[in-house]
Design a protein around this motif. Structure first.
Motif, PDB file in Angstrom:
ATOM      1  N   HIS A  12       0.812  -1.211   0.000  1.00 17.08           N
ATOM      2  CA  HIS A  12       0.000   0.000   0.000  1.00 17.08           C
ATOM      3  C   HIS A  12       0.850   1.268   0.000  1.00 17.08           C
ATOM      4  CE1 HIS A  12      -3.575  -2.478   0.673  1.00 17.08           C
ATOM      5  NE2 HIS A  12      -2.778  -3.183   1.448  1.00 17.08           N
ATOM      6  N   GLY A  13       2.136   1.147  -0.322  1.00 17.78           N
ATOM      7  CA  GLY A  13       3.002   2.314  -0.433  1.00 17.78           C
ATOM      8  C   GLY A  13       3.193   3.014   0.904  1.00 17.78           C
ATOM      9  N   ASP A  14       3.357   4.338   0.862  1.00 19.72           N
ATOM     10  CA  ASP A  14       3.543   5.123   2.081  1.00 19.72           C
ATOM     11  C   ASP A  14       2.263   5.088   2.923  1.00 19.72           C
ATOM     12  OD1 ASP A  14       5.895   5.682   0.848  1.00 19.72           O
ATOM     13  OD2 ASP A  14       5.469   7.791   0.442  1.00 19.72           O
ATOM     14  N   LEU A  15       2.443   5.066   4.233  1.00 19.81           N
ATOM     15  CA  LEU A  15       1.317   4.938   5.161  1.00 19.81           C
ATOM     16  C   LEU A  15       0.931   6.302   5.716  1.00 19.81           C
ATOM     17  CD1 LEU A  15      -0.570   2.981   6.739  1.00 19.81           C
ATOM     18  CD2 LEU A  15       1.199   2.903   8.518  1.00 19.81           C
ATOM     19  N   PHE A  16      -0.342   6.653   5.553  1.00 17.90           N
ATOM     20  CA  PHE A  16      -0.863   7.920   6.049  1.00 17.90           C
ATOM     21  C   PHE A  16      -1.029   7.862   7.567  1.00 17.90           C
ATOM     22  CE2 PHE A  16      -4.637  10.485   7.221  1.00 17.90           C
ATOM     23  CZ  PHE A  16      -4.155  11.749   6.892  1.00 17.90           C
ATOM     24  N   VAL A  17      -0.596   8.948   8.244  1.00 16.38           N
ATOM     25  CA  VAL A  17      -0.737   9.052   9.695  1.00 16.38           C
ATOM     26  C   VAL A  17      -1.562  10.307  10.001  1.00 16.38           C
ATOM     27  CG1 VAL A  17       0.439   9.233  11.915  1.00 16.38           C
ATOM     28  CG2 VAL A  17       1.508   7.958  10.040  1.00 16.38           C
ATOM     29  N   PRO A  18      -2.787  10.168  10.512  1.00 13.21           N
ATOM     30  CA  PRO A  18      -3.596  11.346  10.863  1.00 13.21           C
ATOM     31  C   PRO A  18      -2.912  12.170  11.955  1.00 13.21           C
ATOM     32  CG  PRO A  18      -4.936   9.354  10.796  1.00 13.21           C
ATOM     33  CD  PRO A  18      -3.508   8.906  10.746  1.00 13.21           C
ATOM     34  N   ALA A  19      -3.206  13.462  11.977  1.00 15.72           N
ATOM     35  CA  ALA A  19      -2.552  14.384  12.907  1.00 15.72           C
ATOM     36  C   ALA A  19      -2.613  13.943  14.371  1.00 15.72           C
ATOM     37  CB  ALA A  19      -3.135  15.790  12.744  1.00 15.72           C
ATOM     38  N   PRO A  20      -3.748  13.417  14.869  1.00 20.59           N
ATOM     39  CA  PRO A  20      -3.789  13.053  16.301  1.00 20.59           C
ATOM     40  C   PRO A  20      -2.900  11.863  16.668  1.00 20.59           C
ATOM     41  CG  PRO A  20      -6.001  13.317  15.379  1.00 20.59           C
ATOM     42  CD  PRO A  20      -5.067  13.261  14.236  1.00 20.59           C
ATOM     43  N   TYR A  21      -2.367  11.154  15.672  1.00 21.44           N
ATOM     44  CA  TYR A  21      -1.640   9.917  15.952  1.00 21.44           C
ATOM     45  C   TYR A  21      -0.163   9.974  15.553  1.00 21.44           C
ATOM     46  CZ  TYR A  21      -6.448   8.345  16.392  1.00 21.44           C
ATOM     47  OH  TYR A  21      -7.772   8.229  16.774  1.00 21.44           O
ATOM     48  N   GLY A  59     -10.049   5.978  -3.858  1.00 20.47           N
ATOM     49  CA  GLY A  59      -8.720   5.735  -4.413  1.00 20.47           C
ATOM     50  C   GLY A  59      -7.639   5.775  -3.356  1.00 20.47           C
ATOM     51  N   LYS A  60      -8.015   6.018  -2.091  1.00 24.63           N
ATOM     52  CA  LYS A  60      -7.038   6.065  -1.006  1.00 24.63           C
ATOM     53  C   LYS A  60      -6.876   4.681  -0.386  1.00 24.63           C
ATOM     54  CE  LYS A  60      -8.226  10.820   0.305  1.00 24.63           C
ATOM     55  NZ  LYS A  60      -8.754  11.695   1.383  1.00 24.63           N
ATOM     56  N   SER A  61      -5.718   4.480   0.231  1.00 27.11           N
ATOM     57  CA  SER A  61      -5.507   3.229   0.939  1.00 27.11           C
ATOM     58  C   SER A  61      -6.433   3.167   2.153  1.00 27.11           C
ATOM     59  CB  SER A  61      -4.055   3.124   1.407  1.00 27.11           C
ATOM     60  OG  SER A  61      -3.900   2.052   2.317  1.00 27.11           O
ATOM     61  N   PRO A  62      -7.024   2.006   2.448  1.00 27.84           N
ATOM     62  CA  PRO A  62      -7.893   1.892   3.629  1.00 27.84           C
ATOM     63  C   PRO A  62      -7.098   1.727   4.923  1.00 27.84           C
ATOM     64  CG  PRO A  62      -7.812  -0.192   2.480  1.00 27.84           C
ATOM     65  CD  PRO A  62      -7.016   0.770   1.640  1.00 27.84           C
ATOM     66  N   TYR A  63      -5.766   1.861   4.840  1.00 31.50           N
ATOM     67  CA  TYR A  63      -4.932   1.683   6.029  1.00 31.50           C
ATOM     68  C   TYR A  63      -4.343   3.025   6.460  1.00 31.50           C
ATOM     69  CZ  TYR A  63      -5.178  -3.269   4.866  1.00 31.50           C
ATOM     70  OH  TYR A  63      -5.626  -4.534   4.583  1.00 31.50           O
ATOM     71  N   VAL A  64      -4.313   3.242   7.774  1.00 29.95           N
ATOM     72  CA  VAL A  64      -3.650   4.420   8.346  1.00 29.95           C
ATOM     73  C   VAL A  64      -2.735   3.939   9.465  1.00 29.95           C
ATOM     74  CG1 VAL A  64      -5.565   5.955   7.785  1.00 29.95           C
ATOM     75  CG2 VAL A  64      -5.455   4.884  10.049  1.00 29.95           C
ATOM     76  N   GLY A  65      -1.826   4.813   9.856  1.00 24.82           N
ATOM     77  CA  GLY A  65      -0.880   4.459  10.911  1.00 24.82           C
ATOM     78  C   GLY A  65      -1.094   5.251  12.179  1.00 24.82           C
TER      79      GLY A  65
END
Length: 776
Positions: A92-101, A126-132
């Motif tokens: 899933h390429g680079d992993l998105f991390v939301p601001a609170p985390y 079109g976004k990855s369903p995974y976050v960090g």
């Protein structure tokens, strides 16, 4: 040796736009030709065997699953969220991390994150369903930052340059280093920022008064880890290496070229001349008509593997060319001394000789150790004027004695003749040539930018470029012919996803290109708009499609040069990979003298410690690609500051510009005169009352929902400077009109955002003037 398709495969599958496909469709997406399918299949299987690919549902090819946690490098955005670039490729390429985390992580930190599945995030977006969610900061990237010292109320703070830290760093005792308000300082963090608590630090160095060009230059060097001097052991090593050099001698193992007419062509401000050229027309020697000699300073003779010089050169990776300042890879006693091919003195070189037929095709090549004596140092403009038979003007541009040996002009004309043949041949092969503007900054005596002018575009630049490319190819062909791994300069094919976006852009702009355009078809597109209003837009779109060139031993080739085998050999004074290639060539020349056949020659080179293993070459390539990017970032950082420092004196002035990027938040417009980008917020875009601008991901354009107006890369506008913040490297613009469209009468009224930004800039200017008066 690395398989030629591995890089393209992994890059394609890592892209966020990839959707799992079968191998047949994957080959089609990557433009694999019928005669390449068997080799492509072997590359896929090898990656599967190595665990870098897996076969998913319905026989689709995917990267390994992400798993429950991820380790990688964190990159933080201005708005607080960020991305983790994984140490190993994942599906899933680079992993998105939301601001609170983000857990207080900062750009460059090495982190560990829990992977959380959010199905709704990936649905129809079109976004990855995974976050960090970051759970551990394994290693901090840096503790030191550069910024301006200020007193806010009762607190002393450092406002960090750029966008690495959004909030100021609190310092408790600035006077320990005799720092005062308005100083540019280096601050070391003792407490990192948290969601509810700012960072705290101590001042470790006072650089001087902020805003002064020399101080800002030093600040950029500190921010990018560029050292202005060399450790004493490195300087002593350089001096010792020079002591044994006799510029009057021609050693027996070197070809004596001191009697040949050889010259250098460089910029007027150059100090390190690492390449020189000779050329002659051949008579009755088969199909060969020209012999070109490219003579490169033999830096490897002075810089021995494992020496302090070598270690320092590797650490730096390359020289850095900042506005008005050079940070050299090697001490000046070498770079500006015995390794510089100065006029009228003997210098040790490695020479590449190539012979060409009447069409500019290579017929033969050889490499030799040599001694040369440059007969004349020329500047680019000077050489072009001599080719054009304008001797009187040429003399005005000389940086040496205004006297020219009789061979000078005939030699230059022969170079011009051969370079044009080589260029024609390379264009037929599909070399991609972009026609984007370049400017040179104009400085006053204090080092401040006062203007910019178009960069010199004399054809002599192309002459030297073509000859250097030919020499680099000759070196790469030598190693390939012996199946010896070597560091290469690789430029992968454009990602197929980016080609799709380019096709969409061209379609909207009124141009059609094939689904899988060849290099020649891309070049035809570029040529079709040269000199026309659409040139900037189309050439810029093609540039943004191309991949980044890097150093690696992979057999990838160089896309833009249409070169199957390419390396860097021609600048060992300022690029460490070139030094590695020189050592490999030295090993070849020694083994050639001792080995009677090709097999023994290749084995002797593999056994030579001067020829690194493929694993070591990957390590060197990764490191030097990183130092190259760091140097480019430092140059861009300082250049941006210096231009913005000028433009903050021009608030409210209008300039023509070109859209270089769009997002949901707004558009970036590059001002033509200075080639610097400013941001136009969607709230400041023109349109009907209540118009909302949205990014259309299919066309890549911003679209106004009511009026239907569009804005996309390449569009031309007259823009007005609304806000300038050099310290943050940020400028805000507002649209005045389309270029070529009569603007509305200038009104005092601005958009709310522009008006507020303008007022804030004026307030800051008044505050800084008051601070300067206090210091006086």
């Amino acid at each position: 040796m690395a398989e030629p398709f591995e890089h393209r495969l992994l890059s394609h599958l890592k892209d966020r736009r990839y959707r799992p496909t079968r191998m047949e469709e994957l080959a089609e997406d990557l433009g694999i030709q019928a005669d390449e399918l068997e080799e492509f299949g072997r590359s896929v299987q090898k990656l599967i065997d190595d665990g870098q690919l897996v076969i998913g549902r319905s026989e689709t090819v995917v990267l390994p699953p992400m798993g429950g946690e991820l380790i990688g490098s964190f990159r933080k955005a201005e708005r607080g969220y960020g991305f983790i670039v994984p140490d190993s490729p994942v599906g899933h390429g680079d992993l998105f991390v939301p601001a609170p985390y983000t857990a207080g992580a900062m750009t460059g930190d090495h982190v560990r994150a829990k992977v959380v599945h959010e199905p709704r995030r990936g649905k129809d977006t079109g976004k990855s369903p995974y976050v960090g969610h970051i759970v551990e900061i394994i290693q901090r990237a840096d503790r030191k930052y550069v910024g301006n010292l200020r007193k806010l109320g009762s607190q002393w703070v450092v406002e960090v340059d750029g966008k690495a830290l959004r909030d100021p760093v609190i310092v408790r005792d600035p006077h320990a280093k005799n720092a005062k308000s308005g100083d540019k300082v280096v601050v070391e963090l003792i407490e990192y920022p948290k969601e509810d608590k700012p960072a705290q630090g101590v001042i470790t160095e006072v650089l001087g008064e902020q805003g002064e060009p020399d101080v800002e230059t030093l600040a950029v060097m500190r921010a990018h880890g560029l050292r202005e001097g060399f450790p004493s052991e490195v300087v002593e090593n350089a001096r010792a290496a020079v002591l044994g050099f006799d510029d009057a001698a021609v050693p027996a193992d070197r070809e004596d070229l001191t009697g040949q007419f050889i010259l250098t062509i460089d910029p007027p401000d150059a100090k390190d001349y690492d390449d020189a050229i000779s050329i002659r027309r051949l008579e009755r020697e088969g199909d060969a008509v020209y012999e070109l000699g490219v003579h490169i300073a033999d830096v490897a003779y002075f810089v021995r593997p494992g020496s302090p010089l070598d270690t320092e050169g590797y650490t730096r990776g390359n020289s850095t060319y900042l506005p008005r300042r050079v940070v050299p890879m090697l001490p000046e006693v070498l770079s500006n001394g015995v390794c510089s091919l100065q006029e009228g003195v003997n210098r040790f070189t490695l020479s590449a000789f190539m012979r060409y037929d009447a069409q500019g095709n290579v017929q033969d090549q050889r490499i030799s150790r040599s001694v040369i004596r440059s007969a004349k140092r020329l500047t680019y403009i000077e050489a072009q004027l001599l080719i054009d038979d304008n001797l009187r003007e040429a003399i005005k541009h000389t940086k040496s004695e205004p006297k020219y040996p009789r061979q000078t002009i005939p030699t230059l004309k022969l170079m011009d003749e051969l370079a044009k043949l080589i260029r024609t041949r390379r264009l037929k092969q599909g070399m991609v040539v972009l026609g984007l503007p370049k400017v040179e900054l104009v400085f006053d005596d204090s080092g401040r930018v006062i203007d910019a002018m178009p960069e010199d575009d004399s054809f002599t630049h192309t002459i030297i470029e073509m000859f250097m490319v030919e020499a680099n190819e000759a070196a790469a062909r030598l190693f390939d012919g012996l199946s010896i791994p070597m560091i290469r300069r690789i430029h992968p094919d454009p990602p197929s996803f980016d080609i799709d976006e380019l096709r969409s852009f061209c379609r909207v702009a009124g141009f059609n290109i094939p689904e899988k355009p060849s290099r020649q078809e891309l070049q035809q597109l570029l040529d079709s708009v040269r000199g026309k209003p659409a040139q900037h837009a189309v050439h810029l779109a093609v540039l943004q499609t191309l991949s980044r060139a890097v150093y690696s031993p992979e057999l990838v080739g160089h896309y833009a040069l249409a070169s199957e085998h390419y390396t860097h050999f021609t600048s060992p004074i300022r690029r460490y990979p070139d030094l590695v290639v020189h050592r490999g060539l030295a090993a070849f020349l020694d083994a050639k003298a001792d080995s009677g056949n090709r097999r023994k020659l290749a084995q002797a080179m593999r056994d030579d410690p001067r020829v690194p293993s493929e694993e070591k070459l990957f390590e060197i390539g990764k490191h030097t690609s990183t130092t190259e990017r760091n140097s480019a970032a430092a140059e861009g950082n300082l250049r941006t500051y210096l231009v913005l420092d000028l433009l903050r004196q021009h608030l409210g002035d209008d300039y023509d510009g070109t859209v270089t990027g769009v997002s949901n938040d707004g558009a970036y417009v590059q001002i033509d005169r200075y080639l610097i980008d400013g941001f136009v917020r969607t709230s400041d875009l023109p349109g009907q009352p209540g118009d909302v601008w949205r990014l259309n991901r299919t066309t890549g354009a911003l679209v106004a929902q009511r009026s239907g107006k569009t804005m996309q890369i390449g569009d031309r506008y007259t823009v007005r400077i609304a806000k300038v913040n050099p310290e943050r490297r940020h400028m805000e613009l507002v649209i005045v009109s389309r270029v070529g469209v009569e603007p509305q009468p200038r009104q005092r009224k601005q958009s709310a955002g522009a008006r507020k930004a303008h007022q804030e800039t004026l307030r800051l200017k008044q505050q800084r003037r008051a601070e300067r008066r206090k210091r006086r």
